[in-house]
Motif scaffolding. Structure first.
Motif, mmCIF file in Angstrom:
data_model
loop_
_atom_site.group_PDB
_atom_site.id
_atom_site.type_symbol
_atom_site.label_atom_id
_atom_site.label_comp_id
_atom_site.label_asym_id
_atom_site.label_seq_id
_atom_site.Cartn_x
_atom_site.Cartn_y
_atom_site.Cartn_z
ATOM 1 N N ASP A 266 0.827 -1.207 0.000
ATOM 2 C CA ASP A 266 0.000 0.000 0.000
ATOM 3 C C ASP A 266 0.862 1.258 0.000
ATOM 4 N N GLY A 267 2.150 1.112 -0.278
ATOM 5 C CA GLY A 267 3.050 2.255 -0.220
ATOM 6 C C GLY A 267 3.579 2.637 -1.594
ATOM 7 N N CYS A 268 4.809 2.269 -1.859
ATOM 8 C CA CYS A 268 5.471 2.609 -3.120
ATOM 9 C C CYS A 268 4.706 2.025 -4.310
ATOM 10 N N LYS A 269 4.597 2.800 -5.373
ATOM 11 C CA LYS A 269 3.901 2.328 -6.565
ATOM 12 C C LYS A 269 4.652 1.145 -7.178
ATOM 13 N N MET A 270 3.880 0.218 -7.707
ATOM 14 C CA MET A 270 4.447 -1.013 -8.248
ATOM 15 C C MET A 270 5.539 -0.750 -9.286
ATOM 16 N N ASP A 271 5.287 0.188 -10.198
ATOM 17 C CA ASP A 271 6.248 0.461 -11.266
ATOM 18 C C ASP A 271 7.554 1.055 -10.750
ATOM 19 N N ASN A 272 7.528 1.626 -9.544
ATOM 20 C CA ASN A 272 8.732 2.257 -8.996
ATOM 21 C C ASN A 272 9.568 1.315 -8.132
ATOM 22 N N LEU A 273 9.034 0.145 -7.808
ATOM 23 C CA LEU A 273 9.721 -0.736 -6.872
ATOM 24 C C LEU A 273 11.082 -1.238 -7.358
ATOM 25 N N PRO A 274 11.240 -1.641 -8.628
ATOM 26 C CA PRO A 274 12.560 -2.113 -9.051
ATOM 27 C C PRO A 274 13.666 -1.075 -8.860
ATOM 28 N N LEU A 275 13.428 0.163 -9.311
ATOM 29 C CA LEU A 275 14.463 1.194 -9.146
ATOM 30 C C LEU A 275 14.618 1.599 -7.685
ATOM 31 N N THR A 288 23.686 -9.493 -6.914
ATOM 32 C CA THR A 288 22.666 -10.506 -7.186
ATOM 33 C C THR A 288 22.225 -10.472 -8.643
ATOM 34 N N LYS A 289 21.597 -11.568 -9.047
ATOM 35 C CA LYS A 289 21.125 -11.696 -10.433
ATOM 36 C C LYS A 289 19.614 -11.841 -10.507
ATOM 37 N N TYR A 290 19.028 -12.431 -9.472
ATOM 38 C CA TYR A 290 17.592 -12.711 -9.458
ATOM 39 C C TYR A 290 16.942 -11.889 -8.343
ATOM 40 N N ARG A 291 16.054 -10.984 -8.744
ATOM 41 C CA ARG A 291 15.498 -10.033 -7.765
ATOM 42 C C ARG A 291 13.971 -10.078 -7.824
ATOM 43 N N TYR A 292 13.361 -10.030 -6.635
ATOM 44 C CA TYR A 292 11.916 -10.196 -6.526
ATOM 45 C C TYR A 292 11.345 -9.250 -5.481
ATOM 46 N N TRP A 293 10.132 -8.808 -5.758
ATOM 47 C CA TRP A 293 9.320 -8.121 -4.748
ATOM 48 C C TRP A 293 8.108 -8.989 -4.464
ATOM 49 N N VAL A 302 -2.419 -10.279 -9.358
ATOM 50 C CA VAL A 302 -2.708 -9.232 -10.328
ATOM 51 C C VAL A 302 -2.212 -9.705 -11.686
ATOM 52 N N LYS A 303 -3.100 -9.791 -12.628
ATOM 53 C CA LYS A 303 -2.716 -10.246 -13.958
ATOM 54 C C LYS A 303 -2.155 -9.089 -14.779
ATOM 55 N N HIS A 304 -1.016 -9.315 -15.380
ATOM 56 C CA HIS A 304 -0.433 -8.344 -16.309
ATOM 57 C C HIS A 304 -0.315 -9.044 -17.662
ATOM 58 N N LYS A 305 -1.307 -8.788 -18.517
ATOM 59 C CA LYS A 305 -1.420 -9.471 -19.805
ATOM 60 C C LYS A 305 -1.510 -10.981 -19.544
ATOM 61 N N TRP A 306 -0.504 -11.753 -19.917
ATOM 62 C CA TRP A 306 -0.575 -13.208 -19.756
ATOM 63 C C TRP A 306 0.165 -13.698 -18.516
ATOM 64 N N ARG A 307 0.618 -12.764 -17.662
ATOM 65 C CA ARG A 307 1.485 -13.154 -16.551
ATOM 66 C C ARG A 307 0.805 -12.959 -15.202
ATOM 67 N N ASP A 308 1.159 -13.814 -14.253
ATOM 68 C CA ASP A 308 0.668 -13.685 -12.884
ATOM 69 C C ASP A 308 1.451 -12.632 -12.123
ATOM 70 N N ALA A 309 2.673 -12.374 -12.543
ATOM 71 C CA ALA A 309 3.511 -11.353 -11.932
ATOM 72 C C ALA A 309 4.093 -10.503 -13.047
ATOM 73 N N LYS A 310 4.532 -9.315 -12.697
ATOM 74 C CA LYS A 310 5.068 -8.438 -13.732
ATOM 75 C C LYS A 310 6.585 -8.472 -13.714
ATOM 76 N N ASP A 311 7.169 -8.765 -14.873
ATOM 77 C CA ASP A 311 8.619 -8.802 -15.020
ATOM 78 C C ASP A 311 9.107 -7.442 -15.498
ATOM 79 N N PHE A 312 9.742 -6.709 -14.589
ATOM 80 C CA PHE A 312 10.388 -5.468 -14.960
ATOM 81 C C PHE A 312 11.829 -5.775 -15.369
ATOM 82 N N ILE A 313 12.521 -4.791 -15.882
ATOM 83 C CA ILE A 313 13.936 -4.983 -16.205
ATOM 84 C C ILE A 313 14.697 -5.198 -14.907
ATOM 85 N N GLY A 314 15.225 -6.398 -14.727
ATOM 86 C CA GLY A 314 16.061 -6.699 -13.563
ATOM 87 C C GLY A 314 15.313 -7.116 -12.317
ATOM 88 N N CYS A 315 13.950 -7.192 -12.363
ATOM 89 C CA CYS A 315 13.206 -7.477 -11.130
ATOM 90 C C CYS A 315 11.778 -7.941 -11.458
#
Length: 361
Positions: A266-275, A288-293, A302-315
């Motif tokens: 309920d805090g930081c916006k989803m799109d801002n979490l990787p950075l 590290t190489k594999y990063r997750y929130w 939360v569905k993002h197109k065909w995915r259960d999770a959203k893959d950002f660049i690097g996270c």
């Protein structure tokens, strides 16, 4: 600045007289208002502790009350003294366990349990109360342990907090004051939640050392924080259990080439979490190489197109399911039908997330 006005003796006496009249009205309301009686009884408030009452009607004609009580009318000190005494009497010196070697981290995440939430099957289609919440958490954790038996686990991340408690005060409301339908009293919720967490950790430490990480959340911002510290005190004699009970909104945990971020959602916006992760933990990001929130709060995927999770660049960012049922408000709004579950993930030291486990109810 203008000159500060001083009251003369007549004006002071007039104010005292007016306040005395207010007190008489308060005593009358406390004696003759059955709706107020019910309001106080539901919240465990003693009439003798009431200082002032304001009341109004909402658009539906329902009575609403704002009650101010004497400082200390809810004896929180005695409640927490009892909890601390319970810890002193029961916190054992856990025997050391010889663990097997392994290269997998088991992440157990019983998200948004909401102990104290009340739902009546006749109204919502599903029953939910303290007993159901306890049963689902314990069954969920034990079920996930069984599902993970095929992996050589040498560390466990147990995610705590995230609205483990449904309300945050004696008024049966969230931290921001939103009233909730509840089963039981606020102090019962707290004691039951501590017992459930202890049972979960005791199950998990039989497999591997356990790291508990608390996430601050909107329903129980203060109570959840206190609960995490009580859990930390309980396992103070266990060398194989750690508890991060800190107040930080975002927590980070590294395992081999994995970096895991935890936040209620309920805090930081989803799109801002990787950075945000890269900014707050630049060294861990680089190592590290594999990063997750892993996020919570909304009780479903939360569905993002065909995915259960959203893959950002690097996270990768993913929301957790919840074992709790819809209460009256969520049922009226149509927030129903989402799968109820407790989830877990397996992370290989060198290959990232290699499996996900789900225990459905």
């Amino acid at each position: 600045m203008g000159k500060r006005l001083r009251l003369n003796d007549d004006e002071v006496n007039l104010i005292y007289k007016h306040r005395a009249g207010e007190l008489d009205n308060l005593n009358y309301n406390l004696t003759h208002n059955s709706a107020l009686d019910q309001h106080l009884a539901e919240r465990g408030i003693d009439k003798n502790d009431v200082i002032s009452v304001k009341h109004w009607q909402n658009m539906s004609g329902e009575l609403r009350f704002s009650v101010v009580t004497k400082t200390g009318s809810v004896d929180e000190k005695s409640v927490f003294d009892n909890v601390l005494q319970l810890i002193e009497d029961n916190a054992p010196k856990y025997p050391k366990i010889k663990y097997k070697d392994g290269d997998h981290l088991l992440v157990i995440n019983p998200a948004d349990i909401h102990i104290g939430k009340y739902a009546n099957k006749e109204e919502t289609g599903e029953e939910y109360n303290m007993d159901v919440a306890i049963e689902r958490v314990l069954l969920g954790v034990s079920g996930l342990i069984n599902k993970a038996k095929g992996f050589n686990v040498n560390r466990i991340l147990f995610c705590i907090g995230n609205d483990v408690l449904h309300v945050d005060n004696v008024y049966s409301s969230t931290s921001k004051g939103t009233y909730q339908d509840t089963d039981g009293k606020w102090w019962e919720h707290y004691q039951v939640a501590l017992q459930v967490y202890v049972q979960c950790v005791e199950m998990l430490r039989e497999i591997a050392p356990v790291d508990c990480v608390h996430s601050m959340s909107n329903h129980d911002y203060q109570s959840g924080f206190h609960l995490a510290h009580a859990l930390k005190a309980w396992f103070r004699n266990a060398d194989d259990v750690t508890v991060d009970a800190g107040v930080s909104h975002r927590k980070y945990y590294s395992y081999g080439l994995n970096l895991i971020g935890l936040e209620h959602g309920d805090g930081c916006k989803m799109d801002n979490l990787p950075l945000t992760m890269a900014q707050e933990k630049p060294l861990l990001w680089s190592e590290t190489k594999y990063r997750y929130w892993y996020l919570h709060h909304i009780h479903h995927k939360v569905k993002h197109k065909w995915r259960d999770a959203k893959d950002f660049i690097g996270c990768t960012v993913e929301y957790m399911r919840s074992p709790s049922s819809s209460d009256s408000w969520h049922s009226r709004k149509g927030y129903v039908g989402t799968p109820k579950a407790v989830e877990a993930f397996l992370h290989d030291k060198n290959s990232g997330q290699v499996a996900r486990l789900t225990h459905f109810f």
